[in-house]
Design a protein around this motif. Structure first.
Motif, mmCIF file in Angstrom:
data_model
loop_
_atom_site.group_PDB
_atom_site.id
_atom_site.type_symbol
_atom_site.label_atom_id
_atom_site.label_comp_id
_atom_site.label_asym_id
_atom_site.label_seq_id
_atom_site.Cartn_x
_atom_site.Cartn_y
_atom_site.Cartn_z
ATOM 1 N N THR A 1 -14.490 -18.753 11.080
ATOM 2 C CA THR A 1 -14.296 -19.513 9.850
ATOM 3 C C THR A 1 -15.559 -20.307 9.592
ATOM 4 O O THR A 1 -16.379 -20.500 10.488
ATOM 5 C CB THR A 1 -13.107 -20.460 9.946
ATOM 6 O OG1 THR A 1 -13.040 -21.231 8.749
ATOM 7 C CG2 THR A 1 -13.248 -21.404 11.102
ATOM 8 N N LEU A 2 -15.714 -20.735 8.361
ATOM 9 C CA LEU A 2 -16.894 -21.536 8.046
ATOM 10 C C LEU A 2 -16.507 -22.901 7.514
ATOM 11 O O LEU A 2 -17.339 -23.623 6.987
ATOM 12 C CB LEU A 2 -17.754 -20.810 7.003
ATOM 13 C CG LEU A 2 -18.516 -19.601 7.525
ATOM 14 C CD1 LEU A 2 -19.223 -18.900 6.395
ATOM 15 C CD2 LEU A 2 -19.519 -20.019 8.580
ATOM 16 N N GLU A 3 -15.225 -23.218 7.609
ATOM 17 C CA GLU A 3 -14.794 -24.518 7.112
ATOM 18 C C GLU A 3 -14.895 -25.546 8.234
ATOM 19 O O GLU A 3 -14.416 -25.323 9.339
ATOM 20 C CB GLU A 3 -13.349 -24.453 6.620
ATOM 21 C CG GLU A 3 -13.092 -23.374 5.603
ATOM 22 C CD GLU A 3 -13.771 -23.666 4.279
ATOM 23 O OE1 GLU A 3 -13.834 -24.838 3.901
ATOM 24 O OE2 GLU A 3 -14.250 -22.711 3.635
ATOM 25 N N GLU A 4 -15.493 -26.663 7.881
ATOM 26 C CA GLU A 4 -15.749 -27.669 8.908
ATOM 27 C C GLU A 4 -14.455 -28.158 9.543
ATOM 28 O O GLU A 4 -14.331 -28.247 10.765
ATOM 29 C CB GLU A 4 -16.490 -28.844 8.272
ATOM 30 C CG GLU A 4 -17.097 -29.776 9.291
ATOM 31 C CD GLU A 4 -17.846 -30.899 8.613
ATOM 32 O OE1 GLU A 4 -17.503 -31.241 7.473
ATOM 33 O OE2 GLU A 4 -18.769 -31.426 9.239
ATOM 34 N N ASP A 5 -13.451 -28.438 8.690
ATOM 35 C CA ASP A 5 -12.225 -29.014 9.247
ATOM 36 C C ASP A 5 -11.501 -28.014 10.131
ATOM 37 O O ASP A 5 -10.957 -28.381 11.174
ATOM 38 C CB ASP A 5 -11.309 -29.517 8.120
ATOM 39 C CG ASP A 5 -11.249 -28.549 6.960
ATOM 40 O OD1 ASP A 5 -11.990 -27.556 7.004
ATOM 41 O OD2 ASP A 5 -10.466 -28.780 6.025
ATOM 42 N N GLU A 6 -11.561 -26.740 9.748
ATOM 43 C CA GLU A 6 -10.898 -25.746 10.593
ATOM 44 C C GLU A 6 -11.597 -25.635 11.938
ATOM 45 O O GLU A 6 -10.953 -25.507 12.979
ATOM 46 C CB GLU A 6 -10.888 -24.386 9.894
ATOM 47 C CG GLU A 6 -9.921 -24.344 8.732
ATOM 48 C CD GLU A 6 -10.042 -23.051 7.945
ATOM 49 O OE1 GLU A 6 -10.557 -22.057 8.484
ATOM 50 O OE2 GLU A 6 -9.625 -23.041 6.778
ATOM 51 N N ILE A 7 -12.935 -25.693 11.891
ATOM 52 C CA ILE A 7 -13.669 -25.610 13.156
ATOM 53 C C ILE A 7 -13.324 -26.800 14.033
ATOM 54 O O ILE A 7 -13.089 -26.671 15.233
ATOM 55 C CB ILE A 7 -15.182 -25.551 12.880
ATOM 56 C CG1 ILE A 7 -15.524 -24.248 12.185
ATOM 57 C CG2 ILE A 7 -15.949 -25.676 14.164
ATOM 58 C CD1 ILE A 7 -16.938 -24.165 11.740
ATOM 59 N N LEU A 8 -13.271 -27.967 13.415
ATOM 60 C CA LEU A 8 -12.953 -29.157 14.199
ATOM 61 C C LEU A 8 -11.555 -29.040 14.798
ATOM 62 O O LEU A 8 -11.333 -29.446 15.936
ATOM 63 C CB LEU A 8 -13.064 -30.407 13.332
ATOM 64 C CG LEU A 8 -14.488 -30.792 12.981
ATOM 65 C CD1 LEU A 8 -14.497 -31.989 12.054
ATOM 66 C CD2 LEU A 8 -15.284 -31.100 14.240
ATOM 67 N N LYS B 1 -16.969 -29.246 2.647
ATOM 68 C CA LYS B 1 -16.445 -28.876 3.960
ATOM 69 C C LYS B 1 -16.974 -27.524 4.414
ATOM 70 O O LYS B 1 -17.031 -27.238 5.604
ATOM 71 C CB LYS B 1 -14.918 -28.814 3.904
ATOM 72 C CG LYS B 1 -14.272 -30.169 3.766
ATOM 73 C CD LYS B 1 -13.972 -30.752 5.131
ATOM 74 C CE LYS B 1 -13.329 -32.115 5.028
ATOM 75 N NZ LYS B 1 -14.341 -33.159 4.756
ATOM 76 N N ASN B 2 -17.333 -26.701 3.463
ATOM 77 C CA ASN B 2 -17.807 -25.368 3.813
ATOM 78 C C ASN B 2 -19.264 -25.434 4.245
ATOM 79 O O ASN B 2 -20.107 -26.028 3.578
ATOM 80 C CB ASN B 2 -17.653 -24.451 2.594
ATOM 81 C CG ASN B 2 -17.929 -23.028 2.958
ATOM 82 O OD1 ASN B 2 -19.059 -22.701 3.280
ATOM 83 N ND2 ASN B 2 -16.925 -22.191 2.943
ATOM 84 N N LEU B 3 -19.545 -24.815 5.374
ATOM 85 C CA LEU B 3 -20.890 -24.957 5.932
ATOM 86 C C LEU B 3 -21.933 -24.301 5.047
ATOM 87 O O LEU B 3 -23.058 -24.788 4.935
ATOM 88 C CB LEU B 3 -20.937 -24.369 7.335
ATOM 89 C CG LEU B 3 -19.981 -25.021 8.335
ATOM 90 C CD1 LEU B 3 -20.162 -24.402 9.700
ATOM 91 C CD2 LEU B 3 -20.218 -26.503 8.416
ATOM 92 N N VAL B 4 -21.559 -23.184 4.414
ATOM 93 C CA VAL B 4 -22.527 -22.520 3.536
ATOM 94 C C VAL B 4 -22.842 -23.418 2.343
ATOM 95 O O VAL B 4 -23.989 -23.518 1.907
ATOM 96 C CB VAL B 4 -21.987 -21.159 3.084
ATOM 97 C CG1 VAL B 4 -22.933 -20.529 2.109
ATOM 98 C CG2 VAL B 4 -21.802 -20.268 4.267
#
Lengths: 81, 147, 496, 123, 90, 497
Positions: D112-119, D30-33
């Motif tokens: 943030t760099l978490e995909e779910d949080e961004i979504l 989930k983390n983009l990095v």
């Protein structure tokens, strides 16, 4: 090309790869990834691809790790997975 | 932002080291013919030397040495050398990138002119790679307010 | 050499100009746009000359660096290449012309970099099309993709994230492609397409070839956004700046489709994917599902640009389906649809660009009164929409016609049904928008009391290219017979 | 037979497992990095695979020593994959650079760099 | 999601492993890759380009066009970073 | 039948296309000019079409080929007797309709008149193109133009009802169109040809089951436009359109084009022989008969005047198809002639309905008590046309019905004779009450005090069309040789010298 060394390198590479994606701290992840690149570079030079190894040493282990660290410092070290 | 503490030792050592790194980079570019290395690796090393400059000093130092315009100039200049060399071959009557035709310009035979051509493009690649490395680094490292 | 070396000029001129652009940007910013148009003009001209030469004298082989093919890299331009080159360069020229007002509106301060990347993107696309070497194709694929990622990312709010997603998927695609190249290389020792065509028939029984083919197909399918691998597309194209989505949407996926045709039909023997493997079957299924999925999801969208993104997925499905039929008519339809869809999508996305330029929202239900302020622009939308639906004499009908013929020839009734059903679905889609734009609010009896809006057409620099594309959509339909018998039939291998 | 297969192919399999790690990180993390690291692992493993195509038992690095007169093809490692992979490394680092720039943009926007949080934030 | 990813990954890996069965062994000097195109690079590099480093000669001459593309990729990346992060000023 | 090359078909089509363009350009600002274009174009177009009559009567066909669309199929106009028949009818009634619509639109002060006239011209363009098309593909191109250009006309009022009517219209017709693509694809794959040939070109290609399948796909495809019974649903809903449009839809362009296409398929693609061999004609005839009877009963049940007319239209269209499917000389002649006869009479009826609406805003049948006193000319025309449709002798409807009955006798199917007679009875049953109400019944509530005849723009076309239908009945060859052309086409198709 000695297959024992080869195997050891490969094992290390695998460990580094898994570690770098499992570690929660992104900075450590970046550092481990640098190590991964360096091991990869060793592997290649051991296979006779000196040019590629040279490049990987300067790029993968060098510059791109720097980029990575710079970027992570600008962003965050936190990671949920 | 990279480091708020500027250590004299580090600064001095880096200042001393950087010229050597740069020379080594040039050597790698120039010696790509007969040893591992070449434009790309040399360019990265050159770029790394500038990055080191930034790491040991600060962003402004690098900005002074490598203003944006210079980066842009180097970026395009390097590729221009490469593409232009190819174009030169085209003008000389060969195919694109056919360095064999360079012997019309240099006092060497056709085979050695290939070697010259290779050197030329290695230099081009080196310049571009160096500039791009510095540019990426600068852009990543620059504080948000400046962008 | 009596003729100019057009095959190389078409790549090198935009390439060198991309570098020049940066230098020119210092001197006079305003010159950049002119340089762009000039360069794209040269590219279009060269592609035209190339196509003409190919049609008259047969394939062109251009050796880079003067080395013989299996060792050096060569350009091989046959009618298929030439045709796609012409499409790519023409559309990019037309879109390039329209870019000026949009760039000035959306990111004037980054114009230089934008134009530079624009040229690089086109160089990449042209390079993909023109090359005869598998690895060279990868390199140009990366140029085009990198430029594309950056261009998309400068769009709206969600653009960087969409672009990052695109990058992840795009890299997976490129890596799969590269794996395919590796597997082929280990089996045959060659990277040259023509050479591989000769070598591969002897290697078809090998599992390596099989896997190479599989990874090629999946990699390319990601790049062309074939159904289950399309996930990146809607977001990326919705959030991209309008001029970028206008450029990228019609071209990138079409070039992907071209690569798919090239690899499946030319590099591998055509019987390989139709008979030896169930690949054609799989492709048809994916394409069919993709068409249905694209249409249905497009129906659910409220944002016009996003809707077009899903329509694009369906359109890609058409092309893939045409390839999947594995017969002459199907392939004709697919190749024709590369052209037609390029035109239609350019037109539709340009329409969206034009209305956003004038400050209209992209939400479909906020378009009332559009036809009063922008009658010509919305008329262009109507015409190209009809083309997507497949109403003759617009060009969309003809590719669909060939696809239906292909389905009949291949006795694929389900595919034929999907093709036809999708055009109905498209009809709903587009008439929904047209209704909003032309008939305004469908409320009760309050129709005439709409404020009469002043006419505020898009600037001519957008409007004229839009109409050029629209006229192309109409007229190329009528001339499709000529195009097919003079160009497309030459592109299809004789074994079909 | 199986032993030979294993001895002859185990390298490839390790590359493939490396590739799978990278691929998995790319699509499941989930983390983009982390995705980015996965991408790099994926690419390096492909490079590894290519390099190993070029390797030849009993051959040396592809640089001709000075003074060597006759050159046999089986004396030297196949240089072509090396060349290709130099290009691939460059592509890799370029993609990496652009990706980091994108990540920076994303982080500035969403913190943030978490995909779910961004979504979640985007919704 | 993770399960799907795992399945996809395993599928891809399995396919790749399946493909390796027919591959020439690791380091096999008689593999097609070593026999078909590359011998010329090895044997002729000095004669044809006067460069002893085969990688360099192939990189910059035989396949020089790839390298031009590669340099362009780097250039693209540089400009892309500028476009993304720096465009606002200037 | 070698065709003579002639540019006339192109000119005729060009006229309406140009008119559409000019209307669009003239726009909302210069209304008189815009309407002038419509009138001018209709007259010019009609004269061009009429000038082709002599050549056709001599047995020639006129051809003009534009571009080759794909191997063997060009974008081609080919005017034969049948095509010219339809073209003459359409362009002739366009004059009437355009005069009438000017009056109607002005009377209602409707919005977006430019769009209305533009689409109107385009629809006529499509209709004429269908008439002149030399092959299925060209026909289909114009068929789609017609479909699409009619949509804004149906939805013209921009109310919820109008738009949903338009949607329904499009949904039905585009579904039909996709089926046509499929059928055309099959036809092309089988025969490599799409060019119309009197007597059909499909014979000898393909297996029987496949041919039957193709036939039904065609019939369903074109049948949607011809409103064959299970596919008729769109037509009554499309009645929300302004009356000139309804007139256009029902009398001239759309449904007639559908019928025309069905006949083209029956007679020029499959051909009587093939249909007889496959026994398809009987099936088609049963379908048509079903439609005739059911739609007649539906019409009885309608309260809304225009809806009643709509069902009457469905009824008559099915009669035309029935006649053609009998495959006998008189049947075909009768059915072709009925296209014209019904066209004249039905357009009159709709015009009248429109005139009533403009004047009184009444649309229901039972609201018309005593209106005959207020609008005598209008209602007299209504009576003439209504009786004509029912098949009362001096009017045109009688001739066509007579030939249709003859046709069913020739085909030795007495059943269809009874169907025809039954339909005539139904016609009378649903029209006569209207006439009775309007002339003889005392108005109950509101006695139309201020109502008189509509403006001359509207009354004139009504009267002319009513007179036309009488003249056509008395002297079937008098105006434009309609009957002769119909006979000629029947002969061509059947291969009778």
């Amino acid at each position: 090309m000695i297959w024992q060394i080869d195997l050891i390198f490969l094992a290390f590479v695998l460990i580094c790869a898994i570690a770098s994606i499992m570690v929660k701290d992104l900075l450590s992840s970046a550092i481990i990834f640098g190590a991964y690149s360096f091991l990869m570079c060793l592997l290649w030079s051991e296979m006779g691809a000196v040019d590629v190894a040279f490049t990987e040493a300067s790029v993968g282990a060098g510059v791109s790790t720097v980029f990575f660290i710079v970027a992570i410092l600008k962003m965050t070290r936190r990671s949920k997975d | 932002m990279i480091s708020r503490f500027y250590d004299v030792i580090i600064q001095t050592v880096c200042r001393l080291l950087i010229p050597f790194i740069q020379v080594f980079g040039l050597y790698v570019i120039a010696h790509g013919h007969s040893s591992p290395g070449g434009g790309f690796q040399g360019g990265v090393i050159l770029g790394a030397s500038f990055i080191l400059l930034c790491l040991s000093h600060d962003l402004q130092e690098l900005r002074k040495r490598m203003p944006l315009k210079m980066i842009l100039l180097f970026c395009s200049l390097g590729v221009m050398i490469y593409a232009g060399l190819g174009f030169l071959c085209l003008l000389l009557g060969g195919d694109y990138l056919d360095y064999g035709k360079l012997h019309l310009l240099f006092p060497v035979n056709e085979i050695q002119s290939r070697s010259i051509g290779i050197f030329g493009i290695e230099v081009g690649v080196g310049i571009t790679v160096m500039a791009v490395m510095v540019s990426i680094f600068l852009n990543l490292a620059a504080p948000e307010a400046e962008n | 050499m009596s003729h100019l070396p057009f095959p190389i000029l078409i790549i090198v001129v935009p390439l060198i100009s991309a570098f020049l652009m940066i230098l020119l940007g210092w001197l006079r910013k305003s010159l950049c746009y002119l340089l762009l148009i000039f360069v794209l003009g040269i590219t279009t001209l060269s592609s035209f000359m190339i196509l003409e030469e190919v049609l008259w004298k047969g394939s062109i082989h251009y050796r880079l660096g003067g080395w013989l093919p299996p060792w050096g890299i060569e350009y091989v331009i046959d009618p298929l290449n030439g045709f796609v080159l012409l499409i790519v360069s023409t559309i990019s020229l037309i879109i390039g012309i329209t870019s000026k007002p949009m760039v000035e509106r959306e990111f004037p301060e980054r114009a230089i970099y934008f134009y530079c990347l624009y040229l690089l993107q086109i160089t990449g696309l042209l390079g993909i099309v023109i090359t005869g070497d598998l690895f060279n194709l990868y390199v140009f694929l990366e140029i085009a993709s990198l430029a594309g990622y950056a261009l998309i990312a400068i769009g709206e709010e969600g653009a960087p994230f969409a672009s990052f997603n695109y990058m992840i998927y795009g890299t997976i695609g490129a890596c799969f492609y590269l794996l395919g190249v590796g597997y082929l290389y280990i089996e045959s020792g060659s990277l040259n397409m023509a050479d591989l065509t000769k070598l591969l028939p002897g290697l078809l029984s090998s599992k390596v070839t099989l896997i190479a083919f599989a990874f090629f197909s999946v990699g390319i399918a990601i790049k062309m956004a074939l159904f289950p691998l399309h996930v990146w597309l809607p977001d990326a194209y919705t959030y991209a700046p309008s001029t970028v989505s206008t450029l990228v949407a019609p071209l990138t996926t079409k070039v992907g489709a071209y690569v798919m045709i090239r690899v499946m039909v030319n590099v591998f023997p055509p019987t390989f994917f139709t008979e030896t493997l169930p690949a054609a079957l799989l492709l048809r299924w994916m394409a069919g599902l993709g068409i249905l999925f694209g249409c249905l999801f497009a129906l659910a969208q409220k944002d016009l640009k996003r809707m077009l993104g899903y329509v694009l997925i369906a359109e890609i499905g058409y092309i893939a389906m045409g390839i999947g039929f594995g017969n002459r008519n199907g392939l004709t339809g697919a190749i024709l649809h590369i052209m037609n869809d390029g035109l239609m999508m350019a037109c539709l996305f340009l329409f969206v660009g034009a209305i956003t330029l004038k400050g209209w929202p992209r939400k479909i239900d906020q378009l009332q009164g559009l036809h009063q302020t922008m009658p010509l622009t919305s008329a262009a939308f109507v015409l190209s929409g009809l083309s997507v639906i497949g109403v003759p004499p617009t060009c969309g009908f003809f590719s669909k016609w060939y696809l239906v013929l292909g389905a009949i020839d291949a006795k694929q009734w389900l595919s034929a049904a999907i093709l036809l059903a999708s055009s109905l679905c498209n009809a709903i889609l587009f008439f929904r928008v047209i209704e909003k734009a032309y008939f305004g609010k469908a409320g009760n009896e309050q129709r005439i009391e709409r404020p009469i809006l002043k006419r505020d057409e898009a600037p001519l620099i957008v409007l004229i290219p839009l109409w050029v594309l629209t006229l192309g959509v109409i007229s190329l339909g009528l001339f499709s017979g000529t195009i097919i018998s003079n160009i497309i039939h030459l592109t299809i291998p004789a074994s079909f | 037979m199986t032993i030979e297969l294993i001895i002859g192919k185990y390298n490839y399999w390790i590359y493939i497992s490396l590739m799978m790690i990278g691929f998995y990180a790319m699509i499941a993390k989930k983390n983009l990095v982390k995705k980015l690291i996965g991408m790099n692992i994926f690419q390096t493993s492909i490079i590894l695979f290519f390099i190993s195509i070029g390797s030849k038992k009993g051959a040396t690095i592809p640089i001709v020593e000075e003074g060597v007169k006759t050159i046999q093809a089986n004396q030297y490692i196949n240089p072509l994959p090396h060349v290709l992979m130099l290009t691939a490394i460059v592509v890799m680092v370029s993609t990496f650079g652009v990706a980091l720039a994108l990540l920076l943009l994303i982080y500035r926007k969403y913190h943030t760099l978490e995909e779910d949080e961004i979504l979640n934030l985007r919704r | 999601m993770k399960a799907i990813a795992l399945i996809v990954v395993c599928l891809a890996g399995g396919l790749l492993v399946y493909g390796t069965v027919d591959m020439p062994d690791w380091g096999d000097p008689t593999s097609p890759a070593s026999l078909h195109v590359s011998p010329r690079y090895i044997e002729k590099t000095v004669d044809e380009t006067a460069v002893p480093n085969m990688v360099t000669s192939v990189l910059a001459d035989y396949r020089g066009y790839d390298t031009l593309g590669e340099t362009t990729v780097i250039f693209t990346a540089g400009i892309a970073c500028l476009l993304l992060l720096r465009g606002m000023k200037k | 039948m070698e065709g003579t090359i002639s540019i006339k078909p192109l000119l005729a089509l060009g006229t309406s296309a140009l008119a559409a363009l000019l209307i669009l350009l003239t726009g909302e600002r210069r209304k008189n000019l815009r309407e002038g274009w419509t009138l001018l174009a209709s007259v010019i177009k009609f004269s061009i079409v009429a000038s082709m009559i002599p050549a056709i009567l001599q047995g020639k066909t006129l051809e003009w080929t534009l571009v080759e669309l794909f191997p063997g199929v060009s974008f081609q106009f080919r005017v034969d007797s049948f095509g010219l028949f339809f073209a003459t009818l359409a362009s002739c009634l366009w004059i009437a309709t355009s005069i009438y619509s000017i009056g109607y639109m002005r009377g209602l002060q409707s919005a977006s008149q430019t769009r209305f006239f533009f689409c109107f011209a385009l629809a006529l363009h499509g209709a004429l193109g269908i008439a002149f098309a030399g092959n299925l593909l060209t026909l289909f191109i114009f068929y789609e133009i017609l479909t699409v250009s009619t949509f804004p006309l149906v939805a013209h009022k921009e109310t919820e009802e109008a738009i949903s009517g338009g949607r329904k219209y499009l949904a039905y017709l585009l579904t039909g169109a996709t089926l046509i693509i499929l059928a055309m694809g099959f036809t092309y794959t089988l025969s490599g040809n799409l060019n119309f040939k009197a007597g059909g070109f499909l014979k000898g290609h393909g297996t029987d089951p496949l041919l039957i399948l193709i036939f039904f796909v065609f019939i369903i495809g074109f049948g949607t436009k011809a409103a064959l019974m299970p596919l008729h649903e769109w037509l009554p809903t499309a009645m929300v359109a302004p009356t000139p449009v309804s007139a256009l839809l029902h009398a001239v362009a759309v449904v007639k084009a559908g019928v025309f296409c069905v006949l083209r398929v029956i007679l020029y693609v499959f051909g009587p022989q093939l249909l007889a061999e496959l026994n398809l004609w009987l099936l088609l005839a049963y379908m048509a008969s079903f439609t005739i009877l059911v739609s007649g009963m539906f019409a009885l049940a309608q309260d809304h005047l225009k809806r009643r007319l709509a069902f009457s239209t469905i009824n008559n269209l099915a009669i035309i198809i029935l006649g053609a499917s009998l495959l006998s000389p008189s049947g075909i002649t009768g059915s072709i002639f009925h296209i014209a006869a019904h066209g004249f009479m039905k357009i009159t009826l709709f015009f009248v309905a429109g005139a009533i609406y403009v004047k009184t805003h009444k649309e229901k049948v039972n609201e018309l008590d005593g209106i005959g006193k207020a609008m005598p000319v209008t209602m007299a025309s209504f009576a003439i046309a209504a009786l004509g449709i029912s098949g009362i002798p001096p009017m045109a409807g009688f001739i066509s019905k007579w030939y249709l009955c003859l046709g069913s006798l020739e085909a030795k199917e007495i059943l269809f004779l009874f169907v025809l007679l039954g339909s005539a009875l139904l016609d009378i049953a649903y029209f006569v009450p209207i006439i009775y109400h309007s002339f003889f019944k005392k108005p109950t509530g509101d006695p139309f005090p201020q109502v008189d005849e509509a403006s001359l723009w509207m009354v004139a076309p009504i009267a002319i069309c009513a007179i036309g239908s009488i003249v056509l009945g008395l002297f079937p060859n008098a105006i434009f040789h309609f009957f002769e052309i119909a006979t000629l086409s029947a002969k061509n198709v059947l291969g009778v010298p």
